[in-house]
Design a protein around this motif. Sequence first.
Motif, PDB file in Angstrom:
ATOM      1  N   UNK A  77       0.792  -1.225   0.000  1.00 17.48           N
ATOM      2  CA  UNK A  77       0.000   0.000   0.000  1.00 17.48           C
ATOM      3  C   UNK A  77       0.821   1.270   0.000  1.00 17.48           C
ATOM      4  N   UNK A  78       2.065   1.199  -0.500  1.00 13.06           N
ATOM      5  CA  UNK A  78       2.937   2.380  -0.564  1.00 13.06           C
ATOM      6  C   UNK A  78       3.128   2.774  -2.020  1.00 13.06           C
ATOM      7  N   UNK A  79       3.071   4.069  -2.292  1.00 13.47           N
ATOM      8  CA  UNK A  79       3.256   4.534  -3.658  1.00 13.47           C
ATOM      9  C   UNK A  79       4.653   4.183  -4.157  1.00 13.47           C
ATOM     10  N   UNK A  80       4.735   3.727  -5.400  1.00 13.04           N
ATOM     11  CA  UNK A  80       6.022   3.376  -6.003  1.00 13.04           C
ATOM     12  C   UNK A  80       6.201   3.971  -7.391  1.00 13.04           C
ATOM     13  N   UNK A  81       5.076   4.316  -8.050  1.00 18.37           N
ATOM     14  CA  UNK A  81       5.151   4.876  -9.396  1.00 18.37           C
ATOM     15  C   UNK A  81       3.996   5.851  -9.609  1.00 18.37           C
ATOM     16  N   UNK A  82       4.134   6.659 -10.657  1.00 17.37           N
ATOM     17  CA  UNK A  82       3.029   7.491 -11.116  1.00 17.37           C
ATOM     18  C   UNK A  82       2.809   7.219 -12.600  1.00 17.37           C
ATOM     19  N   UNK A  83       1.563   7.289 -13.024  1.00 20.94           N
ATOM     20  CA  UNK A  83       1.223   7.210 -14.440  1.00 20.94           C
ATOM     21  C   UNK A  83       0.925   8.625 -14.918  1.00 20.94           C
ATOM     22  N   UNK A  84       1.647   9.069 -15.931  1.00 18.37           N
ATOM     23  CA  UNK A  84       1.640  10.467 -16.345  1.00 18.37           C
ATOM     24  C   UNK A  84       1.069  10.597 -17.754  1.00 18.37           C
ATOM     25  N   UNK A  85       0.238  11.628 -17.942  1.00 16.99           N
ATOM     26  CA  UNK A  85      -0.321  11.919 -19.269  1.00 16.99           C
ATOM     27  C   UNK A  85      -0.037  13.369 -19.646  1.00 16.99           C
ATOM     28  N   UNK A  86       0.154  13.626 -20.940  1.00 17.95           N
ATOM     29  CA  UNK A  86       0.235  14.994 -21.430  1.00 17.95           C
ATOM     30  C   UNK A  86      -1.170  15.578 -21.454  1.00 17.95           C
ATOM     31  N   UNK A  87      -1.290  16.832 -20.993  1.00 16.36           N
ATOM     32  CA  UNK A  87      -2.615  17.431 -20.850  1.00 16.36           C
ATOM     33  C   UNK A  87      -2.631  18.873 -21.357  1.00 16.36           C
ATOM     34  N   UNK A  88      -3.855  19.377 -21.470  1.00 10.66           N
ATOM     35  CA  UNK A  88      -4.094  20.787 -21.773  1.00 10.66           C
ATOM     36  C   UNK A  88      -5.150  21.293 -20.799  1.00 10.66           C
ATOM     37  N   UNK A  89      -4.949  22.494 -20.271  1.00 13.01           N
ATOM     38  CA  UNK A  89      -5.914  23.090 -19.348  1.00 13.01           C
ATOM     39  C   UNK A  89      -6.843  24.000 -20.135  1.00 13.01           C
ATOM     40  N   UNK A  90      -8.133  23.736 -20.040  1.00  8.38           N
ATOM     41  CA  UNK A  90      -9.129  24.525 -20.757  1.00  8.38           C
ATOM     42  C   UNK A  90     -10.118  25.129 -19.776  1.00  8.38           C
ATOM     43  N   UNK A  91     -10.827  26.151 -20.230  1.00  9.25           N
ATOM     44  CA  UNK A  91     -11.896  26.757 -19.442  1.00  9.25           C
ATOM     45  C   UNK A  91     -13.172  26.781 -20.261  1.00  9.25           C
ATOM     46  N   UNK A  92     -14.275  26.490 -19.581  1.00  2.00           N
ATOM     47  CA  UNK A  92     -15.546  26.535 -20.292  1.00  2.00           C
ATOM     48  C   UNK A  92     -16.094  27.955 -20.288  1.00  2.00           C
ATOM     49  N   UNK A  93     -17.306  28.119 -20.799  1.00  3.98           N
ATOM     50  CA  UNK A  93     -17.886  29.456 -20.945  1.00  3.98           C
ATOM     51  C   UNK A  93     -18.073  30.159 -19.610  1.00  3.98           C
TER      52      UNK A  93
END
Length: 501
Positions: A372-388
Amino acid sequence: MADPHGFLKNDRADAKKRPTTERVEDWREVYLDLEPEVREKQVRTQAGRCMDCGIPFCHSGSAGCPLGNLIPEWNDLVRRGDWELASDRLHATNNFPEFTGRLCPAPCEAACVLAITPDAGGAVAIKRVEQAIADVSWEQGLVHASQSTVSSGKKVAVVGSGPAGLAAAQQLTRAGHHVTVFERDDRLGGLLRYGIPEFKMEKKVLDRRLAQLRKEGTKFVTGVEVGVDLTVDQLRAKFDAVVLAVGALRGRDDTTTPGRELAGVHLAMDHLVPANRAVEGDGPSPLSAEGKHVVIIGGGDTGADCYGTAVREGAASVLQLDQYPMPPSQRDDSRSPWPVWPWILRTYAAHEEAGERKFAVAVERFIGDDDGHVRQIALRKVRVEKDAEGRRAVVPMSEEVEVLPADMVLLAIGFEGVEHMRLLDDLDITLTRRGTISCGSDWETTAPGVFVCGDAHRGASLVVWAIAEGRSVANAVDRFLTGSSDLPSPVVPNLIPLAVV
């Protein structure tokens, strides 16, 4: 008068840092210790670049310094070598220039006229000049206790000993009131003590200023949580006015990413506080980064503090993640025109020492082991958007997932406001939607005789704003107690920095 050609003869030159191989082995401040003669010569040259503009945006409260520091005046005094008068002019508007000279990101420099174009050689190194004035003032014995010659007979309680509380306390003590500062921690200073790493400001800098406040007559009580150890009824019985300077320490958590419950995923302050305690001599930190692959989520100041701390603790690797794209190296006038605070890449001293930064990425999930201890992260490329309606959304840019080692993850994604506390409940004070304490134009809260300043009022902000609000609330409290006040009030409660919206 100032030299109108100073900036044409000399470019901006920041203070030199110690070699990275040297400074990561200790907790001392990162900048080189120069011989006084060398430092003063360099700083006088930098101060000489100031033109004493007809309209000095550098100390405009809406764009530059909210304290209203008389920057062109003390720049010219330093240029002429009059350090004593420069100290007087600086301390006239700033109680703690050695704090701001080390910790403030310097909105004054962003608003400097020489920052309009890179062709001017760079903004005046205002922050460097300010710190030099403060340090020379202490070294040459120019800082004295300013004790009031009269007593109002009024008692004021200040709850919290961060920069806002300390500024309010000093101003009110000097006005003749009997001020007691209450701090729930075992040492004074608030975030200056346990939030700011030693390599950014050595605590001896804080301690010598606290000694000045004590000599002036301010009383300090540590290890007392007001509202619990000292009830509101007792508080009101003993004091004529109360100042809430309790900060905005409720850290923002990540409640949506799968795996957040794993051991080894912590809020940033859970790492910084014990690290600072270890430097104070309280024993090893229970959350040391030694030998670990450290991932820091969040690209701001707190993340950089965790970064430098992890490096000094001996982390196996350090990676800082920011979901926004990498900013440009120079001001983009279409996005943040002068004199507003520019959106640019900010490289802190810690980033020069080790590790790596990644931009436009976000953690998809935390991956743990069988224990139950963190050992890795899964990473994604992202874009930050804003709605109306302006609501923010983080959108994946591809299906590709990168898996990276992570034994310790630190969430440095901001603060949600004032911590929930018995004190506020018993005062019948309700937090705003932003998690802050509201007040009227006179800084008084909904509880009669109770005032607020600093991050508790503004939300997490800059040290210079904390001091400005502390000075302003002192004026309000002095007026409340005596009917009038000669104390300065550099800002009003609803003042916000100039920005593009």
